[in-house]
Motif scaffolding. Structure first.
Motif, mmCIF file in Angstrom:
data_model
loop_
_atom_site.group_PDB
_atom_site.id
_atom_site.type_symbol
_atom_site.label_atom_id
_atom_site.label_comp_id
_atom_site.label_asym_id
_atom_site.label_seq_id
_atom_site.Cartn_x
_atom_site.Cartn_y
_atom_site.Cartn_z
ATOM 1 N N GLY A 91 -34.777 -22.199 35.260
ATOM 2 C CA GLY A 91 -33.774 -21.193 34.534
ATOM 3 C C GLY A 91 -34.148 -19.917 33.876
ATOM 4 N N GLN A 92 -35.464 -19.509 34.343
ATOM 5 C CA GLN A 92 -35.763 -18.218 34.210
ATOM 6 C C GLN A 92 -35.493 -17.450 32.897
ATOM 7 O OE1 GLN A 92 -36.628 -15.198 37.476
ATOM 8 N NE2 GLN A 92 -34.252 -15.496 37.907
ATOM 9 N N ALA A 93 -35.199 -18.344 31.825
ATOM 10 C CA ALA A 93 -35.196 -17.759 30.430
ATOM 11 C C ALA A 93 -36.513 -17.356 29.764
ATOM 12 C CB ALA A 93 -34.636 -18.729 29.663
ATOM 13 N N ASP A 94 -36.457 -16.246 29.282
ATOM 14 C CA ASP A 94 -37.837 -15.945 28.485
ATOM 15 C C ASP A 94 -37.305 -15.180 27.189
ATOM 16 O OD1 ASP A 94 -37.089 -13.324 29.371
ATOM 17 O OD2 ASP A 94 -38.483 -13.028 30.850
ATOM 18 N N ALA A 95 -38.396 -14.469 26.625
ATOM 19 C CA ALA A 95 -38.115 -13.516 25.219
ATOM 20 C C ALA A 95 -37.141 -12.696 25.397
ATOM 21 C CB ALA A 95 -39.380 -13.095 24.926
ATOM 22 N N THR A 96 -36.871 -11.891 26.373
ATOM 23 C CA THR A 96 -35.901 -11.074 26.797
ATOM 24 C C THR A 96 -34.528 -11.492 27.326
ATOM 25 O OG1 THR A 96 -37.134 -10.101 28.581
ATOM 26 C CG2 THR A 96 -37.643 -9.140 26.550
ATOM 27 N N HIS A 97 -34.665 -12.822 27.662
ATOM 28 C CA HIS A 97 -33.455 -13.155 28.635
ATOM 29 C C HIS A 97 -32.996 -14.442 27.940
ATOM 30 C CE1 HIS A 97 -35.148 -10.351 31.437
ATOM 31 N NE2 HIS A 97 -33.928 -10.045 31.720
ATOM 32 N N TRP A 98 -31.961 -14.516 27.361
ATOM 33 C CA TRP A 98 -31.422 -15.862 26.494
ATOM 34 C C TRP A 98 -32.190 -16.293 25.582
ATOM 35 C CZ3 TRP A 98 -26.835 -16.974 28.802
ATOM 36 C CH2 TRP A 98 -26.799 -16.619 30.120
ATOM 37 N N TRP A 99 -33.349 -16.492 25.350
ATOM 38 C CA TRP A 99 -34.127 -16.775 24.061
ATOM 39 C C TRP A 99 -34.014 -15.770 23.208
ATOM 40 C CZ3 TRP A 99 -39.303 -18.562 26.842
ATOM 41 C CH2 TRP A 99 -38.972 -19.765 27.712
ATOM 42 N N ASP A 100 -34.038 -14.704 23.524
ATOM 43 C CA ASP A 100 -33.630 -13.559 22.355
ATOM 44 C C ASP A 100 -32.387 -13.939 21.699
ATOM 45 O OD1 ASP A 100 -32.349 -12.719 25.060
ATOM 46 O OD2 ASP A 100 -32.082 -10.762 24.098
ATOM 47 N N TRP A 101 -31.387 -14.512 22.135
ATOM 48 C CA TRP A 101 -30.138 -14.573 21.523
ATOM 49 C C TRP A 101 -30.271 -15.430 20.186
ATOM 50 C CZ3 TRP A 101 -25.726 -15.718 25.327
ATOM 51 C CH2 TRP A 101 -25.481 -14.663 26.463
#
Length: 473
Positions: A176-186
């Motif tokens: 999913g390539q989520a990380d602290a600056t993409h998606w998780w930051d929401w």
């Protein structure tokens, strides 16, 4: 300590792992007036349901036709966007009457993938599907569910709606390539964050706004799931590794006949990165899977609050067999979305252990959720260590103690559980006037328990041949 009497709710804060249990009078029998869990012969009859359920759960079969995504323009270089190639291969497969959409070795960057009837998405060894970090690649919005509430939102990364015979298989990786600056930051403050949108969605559901008018997506911040199969029949997810979802990794909703087998969920860093969350599903088998998650490993759900009452669909006949749970908030969890009801859950031969595994068996709900949680059976569970309680049943989830919809929770049977060490064996918190109704623990050993156990507002707690810190209680 408040005196215990027949027919009254237990309201006990155990002052020590062994001494507190003995002082509480938990010595091998339930209070006479308590409804209690099933008797031993009834528990054996309950386990006799498992072979019948398994016979009904049959993975789908597919025609022997193969449609490589590379035949539709996909390039496995990790940078060329292959969304159209996936869509074309799936459309061609479906038009031919079904078969296998093949993802060869390589790394394929893509936006949303939507499965069709009779389509198996198969990842060869060495294949990685890497999902775009651009939210625009998950538009237009689709009919989905966010934390138990239906809405129109960003598409889940792999999605199917109202399909029959769908599968995701193979030895590859779904990233999913989520990380602290993409998606998780929401999920964090300060804005932009999902908090205001969660409140808006909840208010829409309470007001009865039609789902088609609950439109989020662009300009909003409700995270999509990695894999969501919605109102599907005959589902198989087998062999793949999934990681780093925006939130929940595998989320079947309103599905029937679901097999999730030999899947690895490796997503320990992300917020709300549950491993597998069957919600309002019937006949589900989760077997020989491994979970390392940032939230609950397996969480069985059934809708939330007003929307859960509107849909009114339970989860029932869920089997969790021979799984490994490492990091996570709970190993096998029911809730917190319990509004449609959860029953006939069986988990056995599971191994759970991590300094970051908070609980092994976890039931969580509150007086806003309502619904029932009953007929839960666990046996042969091995817990190396847990960071909080080995067994938790909490009816005050999110610190909510009052509401209009008290859940009906009870008939929980645990046997042959062995836990080496944890702060406490039990954290059982009912509601005043709405107790947990019946927990039986049999032939179980809790090794090094160091902190105070809590039992409050419980009727029908039975401990039979249970050992804590080397002493029988």
């Amino acid at each position: 300590m408040e005196e215990l009497s027949r027919g009254r709710s237990r309201r006990v804060f155990l002052a020590g792992a062994v001494g507190g249990l003995l002082a509480a009078g938990v010595t091998g029998r339930a209070e006479a007036a308590a409804p209690g869990p099933a008797a031993p012969d009834a528990a054996a009859a309950a386990w006799a349901r498992v072979p019948q359920i398994r016979r009904r759960i049959r993975p789908p079969r597919f025609p022997r036709r193969t449609f490589p995504i590379t035949g539709h323009g996909a390039v496995g270089d990790g940078t060329t966007k292959c969304t159209d190639a996936f869509g074309q291969a799936i459309a061609a497969c479906a038009a031919a009457g079904g078969g296998r959409v093949l993802v060869p070795a390589g790394t394929y960057l893509t936006g949303a993938i939507h499965l069709a009837d009779n389509v198996e998405l198969h990842l060869e060894a060495g294949a990685t599907i890497k999902f775009s970090r651009d939210p625009a690649d998950y538009l237009p919005v689709v009919y989905t569910r966010y934390e138990g509430i239906e809405l129109m939102n960003y598409s889940p990364f792999i999605y199917a709606h109202d399909r029959t015979n769908v599968a995701i298989t193979g030895a590859g990786v779904i990233d999913g390539q989520a990380d602290a600056t993409h998606w998780w930051d929401w999920s964090n403050d300060p804005p932009p964050t999902e908090g205001p949108d969660k409140q808006l969605l909840a208010a829409m559901a309470e007001q009865g706004v039609p789902v088609a008018e609950r439109v989020f997506g662009e300009g909003h911040h409700l995270r999509p799931n990695l894999i969501q199969l919605y109102r599907c029949r005959n589902v198989l997810i087998e062999g793949v590794t999934v990681r780093d979802s925006p939130m929940w990794n595998i989320h079947p909703v309103l599905c029937t006949n679901v097999t999730i087998r030999e899947v690895t969920v490796d997503s320990p860093r992300g917020p709300n990165n549950d491993g597998c969350d069957p919600e309002s599903c019937v006949d589900v088998l989760i077997e020989r899977c491994e979970f390392n998650t940032g939230d609950d490993c397996v969480a069985i759900k059934a809708g939330k609050n007003a929307d859960g009452r509107r849909v009114n669909a339970p989860s029932t006949n869920v089997l969790v067999d021979s799984c490994v749970m490492r990091d996570g908030n709970g190993g096998v969890t029911i809730g917190s979305e319990t509004t449609g009801g959860v029953s006939w859950v069986f988990a056995w031969d599971c191994t759970m252990s991590s300094e970051r595994l908070e609980r092994a068996i976890r039931i969580k709900t509150n007086p806003e959720r309502g619904g029932h949680v009953r007929d839960l059976y666990f046996r042969d569970i091995t817990v190396g260590q847990a960071a909080d309680a080995v067994v938790e049943v909490a009816l005050n989830y999110e610190n909510k103690h009052t509401g209009l919809y008290f859940p009906d929770v009870g008939a929980i049977d645990i046997r042959r559980l062995r836990a080496e060490r944890a702060p406490r064996a039990f954290n059982l918190i009912g509601n005043p006037g709405n107790p947990i109704r019946g927990v039986r623990v049999t032939n179980s050993v809790f090794g090094e328990m160091t902190d105070t156990d809590v039992i409050t507002d419980v009727t029908g707690l039975e401990l039979r041949n249970v050992w804590v810190n080397g002493r029988r209680v």
